[in-house]
Scaffold this active site. Structure first.
Site, PDB file in Angstrom:
ATOM      1  N   SER A  61      68.922   0.692  11.350  1.00 24.46           N
ATOM      2  CA  SER A  61      68.890  -0.271  12.456  1.00 24.46           C
ATOM      3  C   SER A  61      69.423   0.263  13.773  1.00 24.46           C
ATOM      4  CB  SER A  61      69.656  -1.539  12.064  1.00 24.46           C
ATOM      5  OG  SER A  61      68.915  -2.302  11.140  1.00 24.46           O
ATOM      6  N   LYS A  64      66.948   0.475  16.519  1.00 25.18           N
ATOM      7  CA  LYS A  64      66.574  -0.696  17.302  1.00 25.18           C
ATOM      8  C   LYS A  64      67.025  -0.576  18.760  1.00 25.18           C
ATOM      9  CE  LYS A  64      66.857  -3.646  13.202  1.00 25.18           C
ATOM     10  NZ  LYS A  64      67.642  -4.660  12.468  1.00 25.18           N
ATOM     11  N   TYR A 189      58.016   0.205  12.189  1.00 26.99           N
ATOM     12  CA  TYR A 189      59.391  -0.217  11.916  1.00 26.99           C
ATOM     13  C   TYR A 189      59.994   0.569  10.755  1.00 26.99           C
ATOM     14  CZ  TYR A 189      63.348  -3.227  10.830  1.00 26.99           C
ATOM     15  OH  TYR A 189      64.619  -3.688  10.579  1.00 26.99           O
ATOM     16  N   TYR A 241      75.714  -7.162  13.191  1.00 24.61           N
ATOM     17  CA  TYR A 241      75.180  -8.351  12.535  1.00 24.61           C
ATOM     18  C   TYR A 241      76.238  -9.441  12.432  1.00 24.61           C
ATOM     19  CZ  TYR A 241      71.678  -4.852  11.392  1.00 24.61           C
ATOM     20  OH  TYR A 241      70.758  -3.850  11.466  1.00 24.61           O
ATOM     21  N   VAL A 259      72.215   0.548   7.856  1.00 27.03           N
ATOM     22  CA  VAL A 259      72.559   0.562   6.439  1.00 27.03           C
ATOM     23  C   VAL A 259      72.485   1.971   5.831  1.00 27.03           C
ATOM     24  CG1 VAL A 259      71.950  -1.842   6.035  1.00 27.03           C
ATOM     25  CG2 VAL A 259      70.218  -0.057   5.714  1.00 27.03           C
TER      26      VAL A 259
END
Length: 305
Positions: A61, A64, A189, A241, A259
């Site tokens: 992530s 992103k 993605y 998050y 992760v």
């Protein structure tokens, strides 16, 4: 600096047994839960590191930030944020519930999975490979590492186990929140999440944001100052998050986790600070990495909050 980094890594190692590697992506289950490394890159380009610095992870992530930065570079800011919000989420990064309950059905921020998938759909590329190359190009510029590449085994593993992300993509399209070919967008993605890096790469990426979008190693401008401010603000409020608030209290500077075990931190005007540690806590963040950054924040007075 080396002594402080080593001390912080030692402290981080003390909590590794409390975490576990990600197992829902089979290739990530092969990661070494005992690995831990930290690095700091000043905005003058100086780099110091400690621990298992040769460890390679996939960014997951953290990628992103590159795709969002790219969207802000080539799309209007108001367009991007008319399609995805900027509010923190108290839900897990792959939650469907909140997306369905809220009207309009707009992802709460670009750093949860639904938001990141939607951001990719805004990029003006029809082909998944072209879209991926654009995102990878931004990551290469942020890190100064032109040899960054995709770990295709991890990408395939993600592709084969991502029913939840497919559900998010197809739901967004079903409510007309997202346009385009869902599988094409998801392919980008999965592969952007599987880009490999080291802790040094992450530290330089964080330093690029800390210096207002200019890579400190080569002086290349990657983002505008405005885009860098937006990215750091979202990292501060949403970057870990549903653990973002806890991280803000314990560590106190903008950061983005993945992760794969990486955390990329950015201390405005000072440095990029990063950790790699595949053992994760219950929220999917590096457990030893957070402890390491907590020590570094205290010892180096990095807190901005």
């Amino acid at each position: 600096m080396e002594r402080i980094l080593e001390e912080a890594v030692r402290s981080g190692r003390g909590v590794l047994r409390e975490g576990t590697v990600a197992t829902y992506i089979p290739e990530l289950a092969k990661s070494d839960p005992a690995a831990l490394a930290a690095a700091c890159c000043g905005i003058d380009g100086s780099i110091r590191s400690a621990g298992d610095t040769a460890t390679r992870i996939t960014v997951q992530s953290i990628s992103k930030m590159a795709s969002l930065g790219l969207a802000l570079n080539i799309c209007r800011e108001d367009l991007v944020f008319s399609r995805v919000g900027v509010e923190p989420s108290a839900d897990p990064f792959n939650s469907i519930m909140r997306l369905e309950m809220r009207a309009p059905h707009r992802p709460q921020n670009p750093l949860i999975n639904s938001g990141a998938i939607l951001v990719l759909s805004l990029l003006p590329f029809r082909d998944s490979n072209e879209r991926l190359e654009a995102v990878l190009g931004v990551m290469k510029k942020m890190s100064g590492n032109n040899h960054m590449s995709v770990n295709e085994a991890v990408a395939a593993s993600e592709r084969n186990t991502s029913d939840r992300n497919r559900s998010l993509g197809y739901f967004l399209r079903s409510v007309e929140a997202m346009e385009g070919n869902v599988e094409n967008i998801l392919d980008t993605y999965f592969r952007q999440c599987a880009i490999e890096c080291t802790v040094r790469d992450l530290a330089v990426m964080g330093a690029t944001l800390a210096s207002g979008g200019v890579n400190p190693l080569n002086g290349d401008r990657v983002f505008s100052s405005r885009t860098s401010i937006i990215l750091r603000a979202l990292m501060q409020t949403c970057g870990l998050y549903d653990g973002s608030g806890d991280f803000a209290v314990r560590v106190g500077f903008p950061a983005k986790s993945g992760v794969g075990g990486g955390i990329m931190g950015s201390v405005p005007g000072r440095a990029g600070v990063a950790v790699v540690g595949p053992a994760l806590d219950a929220r999917g963040n590096s457990i030893g990495g957070i402890r390491t950054l907590e020590i570094l924040s205290e010892k180096l007075s990095l807190r901005v909050l």
